[in-house]
Write an enzyme that holds these catalytic residues in place. Structure first.
Site, PDB file in Angstrom:
ATOM      1  N   HIS A  15       0.836  -1.210   0.000  1.00 47.39           N
ATOM      2  CA  HIS A  15       0.000   0.000   0.000  1.00 47.39           C
ATOM      3  C   HIS A  15       0.877   1.269   0.000  1.00 47.39           C
ATOM      4  CE1 HIS A  15      -3.261   2.689   1.156  1.00 47.39           C
ATOM      5  NE2 HIS A  15      -4.128   1.703   1.124  1.00 47.39           N
TER       6      HIS A  15
ATOM      7  N   GLU B 122      -0.807   1.177  -5.642  1.00 53.45           N
ATOM      8  CA  GLU B 122      -0.570  -0.002  -4.813  1.00 53.45           C
ATOM      9  C   GLU B 122      -0.557  -1.288  -5.652  1.00 53.45           C
ATOM     10  OE1 GLU B 122      -4.002   0.308  -2.318  1.00 53.45           O
ATOM     11  OE2 GLU B 122      -3.712   2.458  -2.051  1.00 53.45           O
TER      12      GLU B 122
HETATM   13  O1  TA6 Z   1      -6.044   2.226  -0.794  1.00 52.85           O
HETATM   14  C1  TA6 Z   1      -7.265   1.664  -1.007  1.00 52.85           C
HETATM   15  C2  TA6 Z   1      -8.065   1.548   0.281  1.00 52.85           C
HETATM   16  O2  TA6 Z   1      -8.687   0.303   0.331  1.00 52.85           O
HETATM   17  C3  TA6 Z   1      -9.079   2.680   0.350  1.00 52.85           C
HETATM   18  O3  TA6 Z   1     -10.385   2.176   0.162  1.00 52.85           O
HETATM   19  C4  TA6 Z   1      -8.878   3.256   1.758  1.00 52.85           C
HETATM   20  O4  TA6 Z   1      -9.693   2.596   2.689  1.00 52.85           O
HETATM   21  C5  TA6 Z   1      -7.406   2.969   1.975  1.00 52.85           C
HETATM   22  O5  TA6 Z   1      -7.237   1.658   1.470  1.00 52.85           O
HETATM   23  C6  TA6 Z   1      -6.922   3.168   3.389  1.00 52.85           C
HETATM   24  O6  TA6 Z   1      -7.410   2.169   4.227  1.00 52.85           O
HETATM   25  P1  TA6 Z   1      -7.016   2.262   5.805  1.00 52.85           P
HETATM   26  O7  TA6 Z   1      -7.587   1.031   6.435  1.00 52.85           O
HETATM   27  O8  TA6 Z   1      -5.507   2.316   5.867  1.00 52.85           O
HETATM   28  O9  TA6 Z   1      -7.607   3.555   6.308  1.00 52.85           O
END
Ligand code: TA6
Length: 306
Positions: A169, A280
């Site tokens: 991520h 990502e």
């Molecule tokens: O990066 C994609 C994602 O799934 C978004 O939907 C958003 O939720 C992000 O991840 C961040 O997730 P988090 O659980 O770190 O707040």
């Protein structure tokens, strides 16, 4: 080359000045700098680095589920993005590669690989109960002069088959999101979490133009060019980052934009969404299945242009 390893983080600096810093919590890369000391990743100023919450920024590791999967019995009880990014990993050690030609400039190491491990013995009782499978993860972070490589080996150490999703991520630092464009995602199927499902439930297909952002974006692309086709992040038309994937077919693009940034307690400064873009690499469409004793390997190579 020097490696420092206190009980919370591991950092490495190459003789040429590039550096990387990894928190043992989540094996989260929290800093990656080029030889001039320019930070390549975005890390929220309010990111928790004390193990109380997944890190907001850097490169959190998503495993064994991307997002939440309420209709997937085996992972339905896990927190969003699984437990890997909020577990304490072990530092397994480092290895360096000498440059083949010992010329004056490149004498010494031109890359260093840091290995981290996670297995059920590192998990909380809660995580083990939520996902009771025998597994082994080895996550390698390799810092080179040209870029950063992150790769993951996933092993099924038990008798029972199980399946997983995984994703890196990465929060890339940019100067101004309004000048950012992303190529390598053209004419590709994607799911859009902002728009929601299409009328047919089929994925949308992206246009043959580069992706640019002027509002919240949260999309899961399966780039038509396949993993080896580089995804390029540009600023003002100039290449800043190139991402090549290994064995991971999806690319998620996310920017929370103003309102969601406002609503995230660990997202600071609030206008920081203008200086970051998440691109990502992951295997998040469907599930990777491992039979007893089988392993899976995947990763990404990120090149950073100065
Ligand atoms: O990066 C994609 C994602 O799934 C978004 O939907 C958003 O939720 C992000 O991840 C961040 O997730 P988090 O659980 O770190 O707040």
């Amino acid at each position: 080359l020097n490696i420092s390893h206190d009980n919370s983080r591991v950092s490495a600096v190459l003789p040429t000045g590039e550096s990387v810093e990894v928190l043992l919590f989540g094996a989260t890369i929290i800093s990656w700098k080029d030889a001039k000391g320019n930070e390549k990743l975005w890390l929220s100023e309010a990111a928790k680095l004390d193990g109380t919450k997944a890190v907001r920024g850097g490169v959190p590791l998503v495993f064994p589920v991307f997002g939440t999967a309420p209709d997937h019995a085996a992972t339905a009880k896990l927190p969003q993005h699984g437990f890997a990014r909020s577990s304490r990993w072990e530092f397994l050690g480092k290895s360096t590669s000498e440059s083949s030609t010992l010329s004056a400039t490149s004498a010494g190491d031109d890359s260093v690989k840091l290995d981290f491990g996670l297995s059920p013995s590192n998990l909380t009782e809660e995580s083990k109960k939520a996902w009771p499978y025998k597994f082994g993860l080895i996550y390698s972070v390799t810092l080179g002069k040209e870029g950063l490589t992150t790769s993951l080996v996933v092993q099924n150490d038990g008798e029972q088959a199980w399946e997983f999703q995984t994703l890196m991520h990465t929060y890339f630092r940019v100067k101004d999101i309004s000048t950012v464009s992303i190529t390598g995602l053209e004419s590709s199927p994607y799911l859009d979490k902002v728009l929601g499902p299409s009328s047919t439930g089929e994925p949308y297909t992206s246009p043959s133009a580069a992706v640019s952002l002027s509002s919240k974006v949260d999309r899961v692309y399966t780039p038509a060019g396949g993993p080896e086709a580089a995804v390029i992040i540009k600023e003002g038309g100039k290449k800043k980052f190139g991402i090549v994937r290994d064995n991971m077919n999806e690319v998620v693009v996310w920017n929370p934009w103003k309102d969601d940034a406002q609503g995230m307690g660990d997202f600071a400064p609030k206008d920081g969404y203008k200086e970051m873009i998440c691109v990502e690499a992951g295997a998040v469409k469907g599930w990777q299945k491992l039979e007893q004793g089988e392993t899976w390997e995947g990763g990404q190579v990120i090149m950073a242009a100065n």
